[in-house]
Design an enzyme around this catalytic site. Structure first.
Site, PDB file in Angstrom:
ATOM      1  N   TYR A  14       0.841  -1.199   0.000  1.00  7.51           N
ATOM      2  CA  TYR A  14       0.000   0.000   0.000  1.00  7.51           C
ATOM      3  C   TYR A  14       0.874   1.246   0.000  1.00  7.51           C
ATOM      4  CZ  TYR A  14      -4.284  -2.522   1.254  1.00  7.51           C
ATOM      5  OH  TYR A  14      -5.380  -3.348   1.259  1.00  7.51           O
ATOM      6  N   TYR A  74      -0.437  -9.791   0.665  1.00 12.29           N
ATOM      7  CA  TYR A  74       0.575  -9.155   1.518  1.00 12.29           C
ATOM      8  C   TYR A  74       0.578  -9.751   2.919  1.00 12.29           C
ATOM      9  CZ  TYR A  74      -3.388  -6.145   2.994  1.00 12.29           C
ATOM     10  OH  TYR A  74      -4.591  -5.668   3.456  1.00 12.29           O
ATOM     11  N   ARG A  79      -2.747 -11.843   3.830  1.00 14.01           N
ATOM     12  CA  ARG A  79      -4.104 -11.546   3.369  1.00 14.01           C
ATOM     13  C   ARG A  79      -4.332 -12.142   1.981  1.00 14.01           C
ATOM     14  NH1 ARG A  79      -7.602  -8.017   4.527  1.00 14.01           N
ATOM     15  NH2 ARG A  79      -8.801  -9.808   3.908  1.00 14.01           N
ATOM     16  N   HIS A 139      -7.303  -8.846  -2.327  1.00 12.24           N
ATOM     17  CA  HIS A 139      -8.616  -8.224  -2.124  1.00 12.24           C
ATOM     18  C   HIS A 139      -8.583  -6.753  -2.521  1.00 12.24           C
ATOM     19  CE1 HIS A 139      -6.267  -7.376   1.476  1.00 12.24           C
ATOM     20  NE2 HIS A 139      -6.962  -6.250   1.567  1.00 12.24           N
ATOM     21  N   HIS A 150     -10.647  -3.220  -1.281  1.00  9.56           N
ATOM     22  CA  HIS A 150     -11.574  -2.627  -0.313  1.00  9.56           C
ATOM     23  C   HIS A 150     -12.588  -1.752  -1.058  1.00  9.56           C
ATOM     24  CE1 HIS A 150      -9.045  -3.594   3.277  1.00  9.56           C
ATOM     25  NE2 HIS A 150      -8.072  -3.528   2.388  1.00  9.56           N
TER      26      HIS A 150
END
Ligand SMILES: [Fe+2]
Length: 241
Positions: free
Chosen positions: A112, A151, A161, A164, A166
């Site tokens: 991110y 990640y 995770r 995905h 969000h």
């Protein structure tokens, strides 16, 4: 709005969360829910008029390229270009029009663009990871982006995770706002991801997984995934007309 906000002076609210479907506030396998979850029973409040009538977002506030996360910088981001599209529906199956949908995600390396993410994967100077669009008259939305990488997140030993995206969806009113995550079919990380498993029923988990969509896949350019989103319906009994 298609339906009245009040009946005989009473505010017509939206359905509240579905406890059997939504993840619990406290899910100890997801470690940060332990300090974050409420320690006392919740007190349900009736919806207020401003909650069921606003906010209203106009198309003019959403830029023409806000839905395309691959065109926010000088060059193209690295990774697998994908189309994510679907319909926004209310709990009664009706399309939700002119509603703001926002997404945020990791880049193709699973990183991110955020100070809180310092794991050793590269940032991409051509990818910020945020986008938004408004639904059309049929409740349709469409994003162009890059498939996010998996990640690590330190929740438990060797925790990763599942891939995905969000999403935040406002629906027709603030009281219908929904924040969720969209997953990809066949991800090998589902079995060890406690955020995915915070939704307990396997049938409900399936509704968080997008569907690979060959019909919307653009030859020589991008794979497509379909993901329909359902927000809360009205408390009132639906009526004809
Ligand atoms: Fe995430």
């Amino acid at each position: 709005m298609a339906q009245q906000a009040t009946t005989n002076g009473q505010v017509v609210g939206y359905r509240h969360d579905h406890d059997a479907v939504d993840p619990p506030y406290l899910h100890p396998d997801y470690a940060s829910t332990v300090p974050r979850s409420p320690s006392r029973p919740l007190v349900p409040l009736l919806h207020t008029l401003s909650e069921v009538t606003g906010p209203v977002y106009g198309h003019e506030r959403v830029g023409e390229l806000d839905h395309d996360l691959t065109r926010q910088h000088e060059g193209e981001p690295l990774g697998e270009r994908i189309i994510v599209h679907g319909r926004l529906l209310d709990g009664d199956g009706r399309p939700v029009r002119n509603s703001l949908i926002e997404i945020w995600q990791a880049n193709s390396a699973g990183r991110y663009l955020h100070d809180g993410d310092q794991h050793p994967a590269p940032l991409d100077p051509n990818f910020s990871g945020g986008g938004r669009c408004a639904t059309d008259d049929e409740g349709r939305y469409r994003f162009i982006t890059i498939k996010p990488g998996a990640y690590p997140w330190k929740n438990h030993p060797n925790a990763w995770r599942a891939q995905h995206i969000h999403l935040s969806v406002f629906g027709p009113a603030f009281a219908t706002r929904l924040v969720t995550q969209m997953y990809f079919p066949g991800d090998p990380l589902f079995f060890q991801d406690p955020i995915f498993h915070a939704v307990r029923d396997p049938k409900d988990q399936q509704r968080m997984i997008s569907r690979f969509d060959l019909d919307e896949t653009v030859p020589e350019w991008a794979l497509a995934y379909n993901f329909d989103i359902v927000v809360r319906g009205r408390e009132a009994t639906p009526t004809e007309g």
